[in-house]
Design a protein around this motif. Structure first.
Motif, short mmCIF file in Angstrom:
data_model
loop_
_atom_site.label_atom_id
_atom_site.label_comp_id
_atom_site.label_asym_id
_atom_site.label_seq_id
_atom_site.Cartn_x
_atom_site.Cartn_y
_atom_site.Cartn_z
N ARG A 358 -9.33 5.13 27.65
CA ARG A 358 -8.60 4.45 26.57
C ARG A 358 -7.18 4.10 27.00
NH1 ARG A 358 -11.19 8.61 23.14
NH2 ARG A 358 -12.82 7.59 21.93
N MET A 359 -6.52 5.00 27.72
CA MET A 359 -5.15 4.75 28.16
C MET A 359 -5.06 3.55 29.09
SD MET A 359 -3.97 8.71 28.79
CE MET A 359 -2.44 8.23 29.59
N ARG A 360 -6.09 3.32 29.87
CA ARG A 360 -6.04 2.26 30.87
C ARG A 360 -6.66 0.95 30.40
NH1 ARG A 360 -8.07 6.15 35.82
NH2 ARG A 360 -6.11 7.27 36.12
N ASN A 361 -7.60 1.01 29.46
CA ASN A 361 -8.35 -0.19 29.11
C ASN A 361 -8.26 -0.59 27.65
OD1 ASN A 361 -10.00 -0.64 31.76
ND2 ASN A 361 -10.28 1.52 31.28
N VAL A 362 -7.84 0.30 26.77
CA VAL A 362 -7.78 0.00 25.35
C VAL A 362 -6.33 -0.12 24.87
CG1 VAL A 362 -8.41 0.75 23.03
CG2 VAL A 362 -10.00 1.10 24.93
N HIS A 363 -5.52 0.90 25.14
CA HIS A 363 -4.15 0.91 24.64
C HIS A 363 -3.28 -0.21 25.19
CE1 HIS A 363 -4.61 5.47 23.60
NE2 HIS A 363 -5.39 4.68 22.89
N PRO A 364 -3.40 -0.62 26.46
CA PRO A 364 -2.54 -1.72 26.93
C PRO A 364 -2.85 -3.07 26.30
CG PRO A 364 -3.38 -0.42 28.78
CD PRO A 364 -4.17 -0.03 27.58
N LYS A 365 -4.01 -3.22 25.69
CA LYS A 365 -4.40 -4.50 25.12
C LYS A 365 -3.82 -4.65 23.71
CE LYS A 365 -8.63 -4.75 27.86
NZ LYS A 365 -10.11 -4.87 27.84
N ALA A 366 -4.20 -5.74 23.06
CA ALA A 366 -3.71 -5.99 21.70
C ALA A 366 -4.08 -4.84 20.78
CB ALA A 366 -4.30 -7.31 21.19
N ARG A 367 -3.25 -4.62 19.78
CA ARG A 367 -3.42 -3.43 18.94
C ARG A 367 -4.70 -3.48 18.12
NH1 ARG A 367 2.22 -2.41 15.97
NH2 ARG A 367 1.20 -0.42 15.51
N PHE A 368 -5.18 -4.69 17.77
CA PHE A 368 -6.39 -4.75 16.96
C PHE A 368 -7.62 -4.27 17.73
CE2 PHE A 368 -6.64 -8.75 19.21
CZ PHE A 368 -7.99 -8.94 19.39
N ILE A 369 -7.52 -4.18 19.07
CA ILE A 369 -8.63 -3.64 19.86
C ILE A 369 -8.90 -2.19 19.47
CG2 ILE A 369 -9.45 -3.14 22.19
CD1 ILE A 369 -9.39 -6.09 21.57
N ARG A 370 -7.84 -1.46 19.14
CA ARG A 370 -8.04 -0.07 18.71
C ARG A 370 -8.81 -0.01 17.40
NH1 ARG A 370 -1.98 2.48 19.91
NH2 ARG A 370 -1.58 1.30 21.81
#
Length: 846
Positions: A358-370
């Motif tokens: 998640r730290m490498r592939n989810v959190h750096p992206k746009a916030r709605f991805i979370r």
């Protein structure tokens, strides 16, 4: 060929920009990605538990008599009681709405399933359940987007805060609102999360904010109450609030007190113990009073002590063959502890991998991805619950027992009222649906007290599904606790063991005891808590005879799990890069001394310093404290006497001179772009250090010029701009330490004076200093801490560590035998990773 391969590998790494050694990466707080290693970040600020005993503090102390001291102590007790009551009411709010939404959801879906089982429209029931769950989870995830710190249980952050690390936003009012509201929607949304963990975070926020009588989020909330706002008082109230959260969640005030002691605070005293226990009691009885009145309409009775109640473990009257546990069962409890430790280590390992992903592939992206990830987890969880209940459940006979006691009868009546009969008829029930289509607390109650056995296949499938889904869920962007999912997962495993022993070995055992021990084993293997968790479980069961088996199980589970990895909370603290200090250092670290780990790169101020110099220091450095020093000719003469004790410190003096010179040159380069022309002139007029002759270093040059008169630095002059580099970096006598925040406040308030004038009153210093302020000075001596804790350069690391952690320090100056400061130690110099890197350097040097 092997050598060539190694060279190519090195070139590849260098091309990616990775040229530093592991030791340098550790010291700089960076990450080596090829080793998949996360190192402590250096942007976390430490709290200061030590009092700054300066002149303003002494003036306040002189006006404080015994009567006022007793008044402040009484106010503290009132605030502690208010924190406990507020935490209990917070738990009541969460529990009320979770019950309301959960009952509404299960009643609608349950009725739909009963109708569609005959009409063949189960797809509509599934869509109805999906719509409700995903709506609740969407609201919860959006609240976390508003305040990202509200995600997770909050226990790692509160543990870090009580350890002395200031985490931004962790105790804000906005975090409290998002946490409390988000967790009730996350639990009602069917995610495998608990509300007990976030209760601890919520209680800590109440403890931090209530005594302040002000809010940073809502600035209109501000009252004139300038007491208890120091780091010392705030940490004490946070300790009380965290303990109250545990007490409200489990109905365990003593366990809450021990939790705050074991998992959080590094500094403890008897007075704080009493306050924390009183706060925990207040939270427990507040929640108990209101829940008992609302649920049973018996105001004044105390029947529901916490959000999670295990019920009463009691054999049926007249059954002489029944026993809760025997000495023979202890062997099985030990084996269950080993299994719990292994499964907990596996759980932590998988969750750590997911967190890194998640730290490498989810959190750096746009916030709605979370938000999309949270909805994906919710959808998969709902599908698993529905399909498993419909397709994998078995119809089991409902066994009724004749009980003579009203207590046992009420327990069985409550259990039987929560069974699910999906596709089962003729006095049977669906065992898988009974576990999945009930709140998690009810499912735990079923495993502890249901008389009829669950199918071993059902329990096995339930454990596997719940294990992986709860592991996937912990870490998504919703407020989520881990206590209840771990207890439910372990309880199913313990009940499975009990069924096997009963059916295959015909042993006379109490199934509820094995379910409880299984829950304790798995929870202990995940969180690695011992003392506090033992007391929490004992208080939750209200059965003191379970003390020994629970303690043995938790100890074995912790020892087994520690062989493979750390507890889940410590893992997430490490992933966040928080510089957490453990209870003690390893024995091997005593090969290092304070001089090996200190920071010799000092930026210092003089007792009377030009305003212009202070502004340049504050704008070009990121340090939070500055030593206050003077240059003394007598000290230099003593330094040259050749005394053995003094000569041992020459190496520290060399390092100090060289690093201070380098730091000053870097500062001057940074000041070239400063908007004030005067500050640019200061750098332009620097006199460069003359190159030393062969075999002669800067220190020797300075000492040979020891008869040159020293500029008079005390009491009314600041460092001269015409000094050479050698004159700037003579031996420094340490007088105290002053914080960055203190300097900023003094500059804002205009506490300065001219050479021939008194203090300027309250005139504000502008950001860009005009020419007229170049002649003004600031006297820092009344405001600095003149007596901070200090250590000798030869002090062993274990002594430094114990002093720093026990006293809750923020900065620890290193002062040599003649009173000269040679370095400073902060929290980052005592982290495990930093000490390991320095120990490697020590071995390389040897």
């Amino acid at each position: 060929m092997a050598c060539c391969g190694g060279c190519l590998c090195c070139q590849c790494c260098c091309n990616e920009g990775e040229t530093r050694t592991p030791e340098e990466l550790t010291i700089l707080g960076e990450t080596r990605e090829d080793e998949d290693e996360i190192l402590p970040r250096k942007d976390y600020e430490s709290l200061d538990y030590d009092r700054c005993i300066n002149e303003p503090f002494l003036e306040v102390l002189e006006g404080l008599d015994n009567k006022k001291a007793r008044k402040y102590e009484a106010i503290k007790w009132i605030l502690v009681f208010a924190i406990g009551v507020s935490t209990g009411l917070t738990g009541l709010f969460i529990d009320f709405f979770v019950r309301l939404f959960t009952q509404l959801k299960f009643s609608l879906v349950g009725q739909s399933v009963e109708e569609c089982s005959e009409n063949g429209c189960l797809v509509l029931s599934l869509l109805e359940l999906l719509a409700l769950n995903m709506t609740f989870v969407f609201i919860s995830s959006v609240l976390v987007l508003i305040e990202p710190v509200a995600a997770g249980s909050g226990i790692p952050e509160i543990k870090s805060y009580l350890n002395g690390v200031k985490i931004p936003g962790i105790v804000r009012l906005r975090t409290y609102i998002c946490k409390v509201t988000g967790v009730l929607f996350a639990v009602a949304g069917g995610l495998f999360v608990g509300k007990e963990g976030p209760m601890i975070h919520s209680g800590a926020i109440v403890g931090a904010g209530l005594p302040q009588f002000q809010s940073i989020t809502f600035k209109k909330i501000s009252f004139h109450f300038p007491y208890f706002r120091s780091d010392r008082d705030k940490r004490d109230f946070v300790s009380a609030g965290a303990a109250a959260g545990v007490a409200a969640a489990f109905g365990a005030p003593i366990g809450g007190t021990l939790f705050s002691l074991e998992e959080g605070s590094s500094f403890w005293n008897q007075a704080l113990t009493w306050k924390v226990l009183f706060c925990s009691m207040s939270a427990t009885f507040t929640l108990n009073f209101f829940r008992s009145g609302i649920n049973f309409n018996k105001w004044g009775s105390f029947q529901l002590p916490g959000l999670l109640n295990f019920g009463e473990f009691k054999c049926v009257d007249g059954d002489k063959t029944c026993h809760l546990w025997t000495a023979v069962d202890l062997a099985f409890f030990v084996l269950m502890g080993v299994a719990g430790g292994l499964l907990g280590a596996l759980f932590n390992c998988i969750n750590k991998r997911l967190a890194k992903y998640r730290m490498r592939n989810v959190h750096p992206k746009a916030r709605f991805i979370r938000v999309l990830e949270s909805l994906l987890v919710c959808m998969m969880t709902t599908l698993v619950i529905f399909v498993a209940s419909v397709a994998l459940g078995e119809c089991r006979d409902l066994v009724s027992t004749n009980n003579n006691t009203s207590t046992q009868g009420s327990v069985n009546e409550e259990v039987n009222s929560t069974i699910r009969r999906f596709f089962c008829y003729n006095n049977t029930y669906n065992d898988m649906a009974t576990l999945f289509f009930n709140p998690q607390e009810v499912a735990i109650h079923q495993l502890f007290h249901q008389n009829a056995t669950f199918s071993p296949i059902t329990l096995s499938l339930f454990f596997v599904l719940y294990f992986f889904l709860s592991c996937w869920t912990y870490g998504v962007s919703v407020p989520s606790g881990l206590f209840v999912p771990s207890l439910l997962c372990g309880a199913s495993l313990g009940r499975l063991v009990a069924n096997v022993l009963k059916i295959n070995f015909h042993m006379q055992i109490y199934s509820g005891t094995f379910a409880l021990i299984g829950a304790a084993a798995f929870l202990g293997g995940v969180v690695r808590m011992t003392i506090s968790l033992t007391v929490i479980l004992i208080e939750s069961t209200n059965e003191i005879t379970y003390g020994l088996p629970i303690m043995i199980t938790l100890m074995v589970a912790k020892w087994t799990g520690d062989f493979f990895n750390k507890g889940i909370y410590d893992i997430h603290i490490h992933l966040k890069g928080v510089p957490l200090l453990e209870w003690e250092t390893e024995v091997e670290m005593d090969k290092l001394t304070a001089s090996d780990i200190m920071e010799p790169n000092l930026t210092y101020v003089y007792p009377h310093t030009r305003i212009q110099s202070l502004v340049s220091i504050l704008r070009t450095t990121v340090y939070h404290a500055f030593p206050v020093v003077t240059e003394n000719r007598d000290n230099e003469k003593e330094f040259m006497k050749g005394n053995i004790l003094i000569s041992n410190n020459i190496k520290f003096k060399k390092t100090s001179v060289l690093t201070r010179a380098g730091e000053q040159r870097r500062r001057c380069q940074s000041m070239k772009s400063y908007p004030s022309s005067e500050l640019r002139n200061v750098c332009d007029e620097q006199v460069a250090v003359e190159p030393a002759e062969e075999g002669q270093d800067i220190l020797q040059q300075m000492l040979e010029r020891r008869h040159v008169p020293y500029p008079n630095l005390y009491p009314d002059q600041s460092p001269s701009e015409e000094w050479t580099m050698e004159e700037r970096f003579r031996p420094l006598t340490f007088h105290g330490i002053i914080l960055r925040s203190q300097l900023v406040n003094l500059l804002i308030r205009g506490v300065c004076y001219a050479e021939n004038q008194s203090i300027l009153g309250s005139q504000i210093i502008p950001v860009i200093i005009p020419r007229g302020y170049a002649l003004y000075f600031l006297d820092v001596t009344p405001y600095m801490n003149p007596c901070p804790y200090t250590v000798s350069p030869n002090t062993h690391v274990s002594q430094v560590f114990n002093l720093f952690r026990t006293m809750g320090l923020r900065h620890l100056p290193v002062v040599n035998a003649v009173g000269q400061i040679v370095g400073i130690i902060t929290r980052h110099n005592l982290t495990h990773e930093f000490l390991v890197a320095k120990l490697r350097q020590h071995y390389i040097t040897i």
